[in-house]
Design a protein around this motif. Sequence first.
Motif, PDB file in Angstrom:
ATOM      1  N   ASP A   5      -7.219   1.683  -6.067  1.00  0.00           N
ATOM      2  CA  ASP A   5      -7.733   0.458  -5.440  1.00  0.00           C
ATOM      3  C   ASP A   5      -8.427  -0.463  -6.444  1.00  0.00           C
ATOM      4  O   ASP A   5      -9.193  -0.014  -7.308  1.00  0.00           O
ATOM      5  CB  ASP A   5      -8.708   0.804  -4.310  1.00  0.00           C
TER       6      ASP A   5
ATOM      7  N   HIS B 216      -0.973   3.705  -6.012  1.00  0.00           N
ATOM      8  CA  HIS B 216      -1.910   2.779  -6.651  1.00  0.00           C
ATOM      9  C   HIS B 216      -3.323   3.342  -6.689  1.00  0.00           C
ATOM     10  O   HIS B 216      -3.625   4.376  -6.083  1.00  0.00           O
ATOM     11  CB  HIS B 216      -1.912   1.427  -5.921  1.00  0.00           C
TER      12      HIS B 216
ATOM     13  N   ASN C   3       0.821  -1.222   0.000  1.00  0.00           N
ATOM     14  CA  ASN C   3       0.000   0.000   0.000  1.00  0.00           C
ATOM     15  C   ASN C   3       0.848   1.261   0.000  1.00  0.00           C
ATOM     16  O   ASN C   3       0.326   2.359  -0.177  1.00  0.00           O
ATOM     17  CB  ASN C   3      -0.930   0.025   1.217  1.00  0.00           C
TER      18      ASN C   3
ATOM     19  N   TRP D  13     -12.209   8.884  -1.664  1.00  0.00           N
ATOM     20  CA  TRP D  13     -11.547   9.285  -2.903  1.00  0.00           C
ATOM     21  C   TRP D  13     -12.093   8.529  -4.101  1.00  0.00           C
ATOM     22  O   TRP D  13     -12.666   7.446  -3.968  1.00  0.00           O
ATOM     23  CB  TRP D  13     -10.034   9.119  -2.812  1.00  0.00           C
TER      24      TRP D  13
ATOM     25  N   HIS E  65      -3.172   6.918  -4.749  1.00  0.00           N
ATOM     26  CA  HIS E  65      -2.827   7.190  -3.361  1.00  0.00           C
ATOM     27  C   HIS E  65      -1.766   6.209  -2.901  1.00  0.00           C
ATOM     28  O   HIS E  65      -1.535   5.180  -3.541  1.00  0.00           O
ATOM     29  CB  HIS E  65      -4.074   7.098  -2.469  1.00  0.00           C
TER      30      HIS E  65
ATOM     31  N   ARG F 175     -11.822   0.352   5.711  1.00  0.00           N
ATOM     32  CA  ARG F 175     -12.173   0.882   4.381  1.00  0.00           C
ATOM     33  C   ARG F 175     -13.398   0.193   3.815  1.00  0.00           C
ATOM     34  O   ARG F 175     -13.501  -1.033   3.856  1.00  0.00           O
ATOM     35  CB  ARG F 175     -11.006   0.696   3.407  1.00  0.00           C
TER      36      ARG F 175
HETATM   37 MN    MN Z   1      -5.370   1.608  -1.462  1.00  0.00          MN
END
Ligand code: MN
Length: 294
Positions: free
Chosen positions: A116, A114, A110, A256, A263, A278
């Motif tokens: 998601d 990247h 992370n 986002w 991010h 998340r």
């Molecule tokens: Mn991510």
Amino acid sequence: MSITVTQLHPLFVGEIGNIDLRQPLDPDTTAALSAAINQHGVLVFHDQPIDDAQQQAFSRNFGELETTVRAYRADFVPRLDIHMADISNLDENNRVLPPNDRRRLNALGNRLWHSDSSFKRVPARFSLLSARTIPNEGGETQFADMRAAWDALPDKMKARVEGMICEHTQLFSRARIGFTDWAPEERAKMAPVPQLLVRTHPGSGRKSLYLSSHAGRIQGMEEPEARMLLLDLNEFATQPQFVYTHTWRVGDLVMWDNRCTMHRAREYDESQVRDMHRTTVSDGKPTVAADRAA
Ligand code: MN
Ligand code: OGA
């Protein structure tokens, strides 16, 4: 009372005020938030002490939730519900993972830039990350504006990359940090998926680069050449003028748009707890038109 929006960076990122994410949204507020995320790409909400059920309910205003990929290893015991991605350094008993734990080493990925779920054929639209416990320093999250990066690309480069199709898999992103500890049944589930390199962002009509650490090939191109082009584009797109750094407070929620931002997480002292939850709203369809028709 309607929400307030304060831009936090010259190019993108809006801070939203005058809202309680624990309460159901009325249609006007949902529309105002949709307009805000379409324009700003990243929304910051402070002082939102929500639980997982409230986070899921809020997230569902913006589309269907992704479920987390968890069937990779039979011995894996999840800490959170199937609709929550566990972005923490904790095991299923809420104990800090030891430095050599495979889950921790995998999660270090992370810290690469990247977008998601770009390794899924149907990738993520929005991610919503809620800070439950944070370390006393470090552990910021950085965001880069991929529409602004596209706008700033030289015309020659724009013409060159438009229409290109990349291949994304977590095998590529993890290999970058030397993480290759996959079981055969895991590898089998990680076949590369095609993604457009340049997308038109539906909410704004603006073009955007669609980059991610998971991208490792470009169709029709030799791999080293594709890798170099992707490295150059990533370097260009994450220059300081395109980047916002979010320093977390407990109770922050940041939302986002993965279609027009990248991010990454930043380092922190992992003897301390960092517990972030998340939810992820699916984009509902593949990015490649031929794929959508199939
Ligand atoms: Mn991510
Ligand atoms: C994520 C992610 C970064 C961070 O939640 O998708 O990449 O700072 N998080 O934890």
